[in-house]
Write a protein that holds these residues in place. Structure first.
Motif, PDB file in Angstrom:
ATOM      1  N   SER A  64      -5.689  -2.381  16.154  1.00  0.00           N
ATOM      2  CA  SER A  64      -5.380  -1.139  16.851  1.00  0.00           C
ATOM      3  C   SER A  64      -4.016  -0.602  16.448  1.00  0.00           C
ATOM      4  CB  SER A  64      -5.434  -1.369  18.368  1.00  0.00           C
ATOM      5  OG  SER A  64      -5.103  -0.192  19.069  1.00  0.00           O
ATOM      6  N   ASP A  65      -3.018  -1.479  16.335  1.00  0.00           N
ATOM      7  CA  ASP A  65      -1.684  -1.040  15.936  1.00  0.00           C
ATOM      8  C   ASP A  65      -1.664  -0.562  14.491  1.00  0.00           C
ATOM      9  OD1 ASP A  65      -0.657  -1.459  18.397  1.00  0.00           O
ATOM     10  OD2 ASP A  65       0.654  -3.121  17.857  1.00  0.00           O
ATOM     11  N   GLU A  66      -2.433  -1.211  13.648  1.00  0.00           N
ATOM     12  CA  GLU A  66      -2.561  -0.740  12.260  1.00  0.00           C
ATOM     13  C   GLU A  66      -3.085   0.692  12.234  1.00  0.00           C
ATOM     14  OE1 GLU A  66      -5.732  -1.155   8.579  1.00  0.00           O
ATOM     15  OE2 GLU A  66      -5.714  -2.672  10.166  1.00  0.00           O
ATOM     16  N   LEU A  67      -4.129   0.961  12.997  1.00  0.00           N
ATOM     17  CA  LEU A  67      -4.729   2.290  13.015  1.00  0.00           C
ATOM     18  C   LEU A  67      -3.764   3.332  13.576  1.00  0.00           C
ATOM     19  CD1 LEU A  67      -8.389   1.504  14.170  1.00  0.00           C
ATOM     20  CD2 LEU A  67      -7.432   1.519  11.860  1.00  0.00           C
ATOM     21  N   SER A  68      -2.957   2.941  14.558  1.00  0.00           N
ATOM     22  CA  SER A  68      -1.965   3.865  15.117  1.00  0.00           C
ATOM     23  C   SER A  68      -0.946   4.266  14.062  1.00  0.00           C
ATOM     24  CB  SER A  68      -1.245   3.214  16.307  1.00  0.00           C
ATOM     25  OG  SER A  68      -2.131   2.976  17.367  1.00  0.00           O
ATOM     26  N   TRP A  69      -0.506   3.293  13.281  1.00  0.00           N
ATOM     27  CA  TRP A  69       0.475   3.580  12.229  1.00  0.00           C
ATOM     28  C   TRP A  69      -0.120   4.465  11.144  1.00  0.00           C
ATOM     29  CZ3 TRP A  69       1.954   0.644   7.381  1.00  0.00           C
ATOM     30  CH2 TRP A  69       3.183   1.112   6.875  1.00  0.00           C
ATOM     31  N   VAL A  70      -1.353   4.153  10.726  1.00  0.00           N
ATOM     32  CA  VAL A  70      -2.026   4.963   9.703  1.00  0.00           C
ATOM     33  C   VAL A  70      -2.171   6.406  10.179  1.00  0.00           C
ATOM     34  CG1 VAL A  70      -4.196   5.317   8.457  1.00  0.00           C
ATOM     35  CG2 VAL A  70      -3.249   3.018   8.663  1.00  0.00           C
ATOM     36  N   ASP A  71      -2.552   6.575  11.442  1.00  0.00           N
ATOM     37  CA  ASP A  71      -2.700   7.917  11.999  1.00  0.00           C
ATOM     38  C   ASP A  71      -1.377   8.673  11.964  1.00  0.00           C
ATOM     39  OD1 ASP A  71      -4.163   9.995  13.662  1.00  0.00           O
ATOM     40  OD2 ASP A  71      -2.571   9.429  15.058  1.00  0.00           O
ATOM     41  N   PHE A  72      -0.288   7.997  12.321  1.00  0.00           N
ATOM     42  CA  PHE A  72       1.032   8.637  12.305  1.00  0.00           C
ATOM     43  C   PHE A  72       1.414   9.052  10.886  1.00  0.00           C
ATOM     44  CE2 PHE A  72       5.627   8.455  11.748  1.00  0.00           C
ATOM     45  CZ  PHE A  72       6.075   9.283  12.765  1.00  0.00           C
ATOM     46  N   LEU A  73       1.219   8.169   9.933  1.00  0.00           N
ATOM     47  CA  LEU A  73       1.559   8.488   8.541  1.00  0.00           C
ATOM     48  C   LEU A  73       0.751   9.681   8.054  1.00  0.00           C
ATOM     49  CD1 LEU A  73       1.747   4.904   6.970  1.00  0.00           C
ATOM     50  CD2 LEU A  73       3.668   6.384   7.600  1.00  0.00           C
ATOM     51  N   GLN A  74      -0.528   9.672   8.379  1.00  0.00           N
ATOM     52  CA  GLN A  74      -1.403  10.761   7.923  1.00  0.00           C
ATOM     53  C   GLN A  74      -0.972  12.093   8.528  1.00  0.00           C
ATOM     54  OE1 GLN A  74      -5.334  11.352   9.632  1.00  0.00           O
ATOM     55  NE2 GLN A  74      -6.217  11.095   7.591  1.00  0.00           N
ATOM     56  N   ASN A  76       1.857  13.002   9.229  1.00  0.00           N
ATOM     57  CA  ASN A  76       3.187  13.389   8.754  1.00  0.00           C
ATOM     58  C   ASN A  76       3.286  13.423   7.233  1.00  0.00           C
ATOM     59  OD1 ASN A  76       5.268  13.594  11.176  1.00  0.00           O
ATOM     60  ND2 ASN A  76       3.806  11.967  11.671  1.00  0.00           N
ATOM     61  N   GLY A  77       2.150  13.648   6.583  1.00  0.00           N
ATOM     62  CA  GLY A  77       2.200  13.983   5.169  1.00  0.00           C
ATOM     63  C   GLY A  77       1.816  12.913   4.179  1.00  0.00           C
ATOM     64  N   VAL A  78       1.531  11.695   4.634  1.00  0.00           N
ATOM     65  CA  VAL A  78       1.045  10.655   3.725  1.00  0.00           C
ATOM     66  C   VAL A  78      -0.471  10.777   3.640  1.00  0.00           C
ATOM     67  CG1 VAL A  78       0.809   8.164   3.339  1.00  0.00           C
ATOM     68  CG2 VAL A  78       2.945   9.097   4.248  1.00  0.00           C
ATOM     69  N   SER A  79      -0.997  10.752   2.421  1.00  0.00           N
ATOM     70  CA  SER A  79      -2.445  10.848   2.263  1.00  0.00           C
ATOM     71  C   SER A  79      -3.058   9.471   2.505  1.00  0.00           C
ATOM     72  CB  SER A  79      -2.811  11.349   0.862  1.00  0.00           C
ATOM     73  OG  SER A  79      -4.219  11.478   0.750  1.00  0.00           O
ATOM     74  N   SER A 130       5.423   8.985  -8.731  1.00  0.00           N
ATOM     75  CA  SER A 130       4.674   9.340  -7.523  1.00  0.00           C
ATOM     76  C   SER A 130       4.442   8.124  -6.641  1.00  0.00           C
ATOM     77  CB  SER A 130       3.328   9.966  -7.908  1.00  0.00           C
ATOM     78  OG  SER A 130       3.503  11.161  -8.629  1.00  0.00           O
ATOM     79  N   TRP A 131       4.225   7.006  -7.246  1.00  0.00           N
ATOM     80  CA  TRP A 131       4.018   5.736  -6.534  1.00  0.00           C
ATOM     81  C   TRP A 131       5.257   5.406  -5.700  1.00  0.00           C
ATOM     82  CZ3 TRP A 131       1.651   1.351 -10.021  1.00  0.00           C
ATOM     83  CH2 TRP A 131       1.182   0.298  -9.244  1.00  0.00           C
ATOM     84  N   GLY A 132       6.420   5.457  -6.345  1.00  0.00           N
ATOM     85  CA  GLY A 132       7.665   5.196  -5.626  1.00  0.00           C
ATOM     86  C   GLY A 132       7.934   6.232  -4.553  1.00  0.00           C
ATOM     87  N   GLN A 133       7.647   7.497  -4.863  1.00  0.00           N
ATOM     88  CA  GLN A 133       7.868   8.573  -3.909  1.00  0.00           C
ATOM     89  C   GLN A 133       7.014   8.386  -2.651  1.00  0.00           C
ATOM     90  OE1 GLN A 133       6.653  12.593  -5.200  1.00  0.00           O
ATOM     91  NE2 GLN A 133       8.674  13.288  -4.532  1.00  0.00           N
ATOM     92  N   THR A 134       5.766   7.954  -2.841  1.00  0.00           N
ATOM     93  CA  THR A 134       4.870   7.733  -1.704  1.00  0.00           C
ATOM     94  C   THR A 134       5.376   6.612  -0.813  1.00  0.00           C
ATOM     95  OG1 THR A 134       2.956   8.516  -2.979  1.00  0.00           O
ATOM     96  CG2 THR A 134       2.505   7.145  -1.051  1.00  0.00           C
ATOM     97  N   ILE A 135       5.798   5.519  -1.409  1.00  0.00           N
ATOM     98  CA  ILE A 135       6.323   4.412  -0.613  1.00  0.00           C
ATOM     99  C   ILE A 135       7.622   4.824   0.078  1.00  0.00           C
ATOM    100  CG2 ILE A 135       7.287   2.075  -0.739  1.00  0.00           C
ATOM    101  CD1 ILE A 135       5.198   1.422  -2.831  1.00  0.00           C
ATOM    102  N   GLY A 136       8.449   5.606  -0.613  1.00  0.00           N
ATOM    103  CA  GLY A 136       9.670   6.103   0.005  1.00  0.00           C
ATOM    104  C   GLY A 136       9.378   6.947   1.237  1.00  0.00           C
ATOM    105  N   LYS A 137       8.355   7.791   1.138  1.00  0.00           N
ATOM    106  CA  LYS A 137       7.975   8.623   2.295  1.00  0.00           C
ATOM    107  C   LYS A 137       7.491   7.748   3.447  1.00  0.00           C
ATOM    108  CE  LYS A 137       5.880  12.585   1.788  1.00  0.00           C
ATOM    109  NZ  LYS A 137       4.853  13.633   1.514  1.00  0.00           N
ATOM    110  N   MET A 138       6.712   6.728   3.135  1.00  0.00           N
ATOM    111  CA  MET A 138       6.222   5.831   4.174  1.00  0.00           C
ATOM    112  C   MET A 138       7.380   5.113   4.866  1.00  0.00           C
ATOM    113  SD  MET A 138       2.899   4.421   2.096  1.00  0.00           S
ATOM    114  CE  MET A 138       2.564   3.055   3.190  1.00  0.00           C
TER     115      MET A 138
END
Length: 341
Positions: A64-74, A76-79, A130-138
């Motif tokens: 459940s906590d994993e899904l909450s985090w994924v939802d927040f990232l999504q 806020n701009g993470v695909s 792009s890989w580094g940029q994505t992790i930086g955003k996360m």
């Protein structure tokens, strides 16, 4: 997957879980079964990802906590993949096995883009950036998320099951245990603060994202390993597995030169979204060594060492040699790389 879990996981359990998400096709395509059973399924002519997890790996609160985090990232701009509710209006469905343990299921969007393989033309500096940029955003977003939500149910790095070799080896080599203890001592002396420590993906290698070359965009999935850890670990893992695949495939490339190029562009992308201290970046070799130990534990947990192939024996032996000799999978001049970004 461990034999004891395989023996519990029946077709009836799979289909009951699938049908709770209104998926009735009997043609499931198994994509992976290392830690979870991951299937591509069809629903109303569209493809989805059905993930089934045994309670010996994750409990419901952790999922459940994993899904909450994924939802927040999504949001806020993470695909990241959308998670869908079941016919019972639940994100997680569960079925008891015959031993009273539980299998949990979630249904995810199948993300856009394509998988990238090393050696393809698209495996280039733009992808590394792009890989580094994505992790930086996360990492930037997880600092905000931690201020808004308390996720007590995701594990900390110290709770890694694979650290406990005695569970999977009758007599772990004392040299391996000694080097692990040395690593833990180093980690215990690293600063741990909001700026460099938080909830991370922890497994963002080539197999856990798709890439849209036209948009130079990563579509990230498989957040099952999300853990509270140093951000530098999330930087070490993409480098580790990129070098590991090259090494295993006997691809004719200088590993040090590749790693230098990879990290240079990867960290340039990372710095556009999040910045770490010089000391954090210089800790990357510690996390490369830690990943060797984790992978060493993974193979002893998942494989019957008495019946593995010669190729698998050589692979485990190579990891063991690095662990015993306190040697990272690749060595680069981090000082020079940091000057270039």
């Amino acid at each position: 997957m461990e034999k004891v879990v395989n023996d519990l996981f029946t077709e009836n359990i799979l289909h009951e879980l699938a049908e709770s998400f209104d998926v009735f096709s009997r043609e499931f395509t198994l994509l992976g079964d290392a830690e979870n059973y991951v299937y591509e399924v069809t629903k109303q002519a569209s493809s989805f990802i059905l993930r089934v997890t045994h309670s010996s790996h994750r409990d419901e609160a952790q999922i459940s906590d994993e899904l909450s985090w994924v939802d927040f990232l999504q949001r806020n701009g993470v695909s990241a993949p959308e998670v869908f509710r079941s016919v019972n209006d639940q994100f997680i469905e569960k079925v008891k096995a015959k031993d009273n343990s539980t299998f949990y299921a979630c249904l995810f969007e199948k993300v856009a883009g394509k998988r990238v393989n090393i050696g393809e033309e698209v495996h280039n500096d733009k992808l590394f950036y792009s890989w580094g940029q994505t992790i930086g955003k996360m990492h930037r977003l997880t600092k905000v998320f931690s201020e808004q939500v308390d996720l007590f149910n995701r594990p900390s790095w110290k709770e890694e099951d694979l650290f406990h070799l005695g569970k999977y080896q009758n007599h772990p080599k004392k040299e391996v245990i000694q080097q692990f203890d040395h690593l833990v001592n180093l980690l215990n002396h690293l600063p741990q603060k909001k700026e460099n420590f938080g909830l991370i993906h922890s497994d963002l290698h080539l197999g856990n994202f798709h890439y849209d070359e036209s948009e130079e965009k990563l579509h990230v999935f498989d957040f099952d390993d999300a853990v509270f850890h140093w951000f530098a670990s999330d930087l070490a893992i993409p480098l580790y597995y990129s070098v590991w695949v090259l090494e295993r495939g006997n691809i004719a490339v200088n590993l040090e030169e590749f790693a230098t190029r990879f990290l240079t562009h990867f960290l340039k992308g990372y710095e556009t979204e999040n910045q770490l201290s010089k000391e954090d970046y210089l800790a990357i070799p510690i996390f490369l060594k830690l990943r060797d130990y984790v992978l060493y534990g993974f193979f002893h947990k998942k494989l019957d060492i008495e019946t593995i192939t010669e190729t698998q024996k050589d692979l485990i032996a190579s990891i063991e040699e690095r662990v015993i000799n306190n040697r990272a999978i690749v060595t680069v001049n981090y000082q020079d790389i940091l000057k270039s970004i």
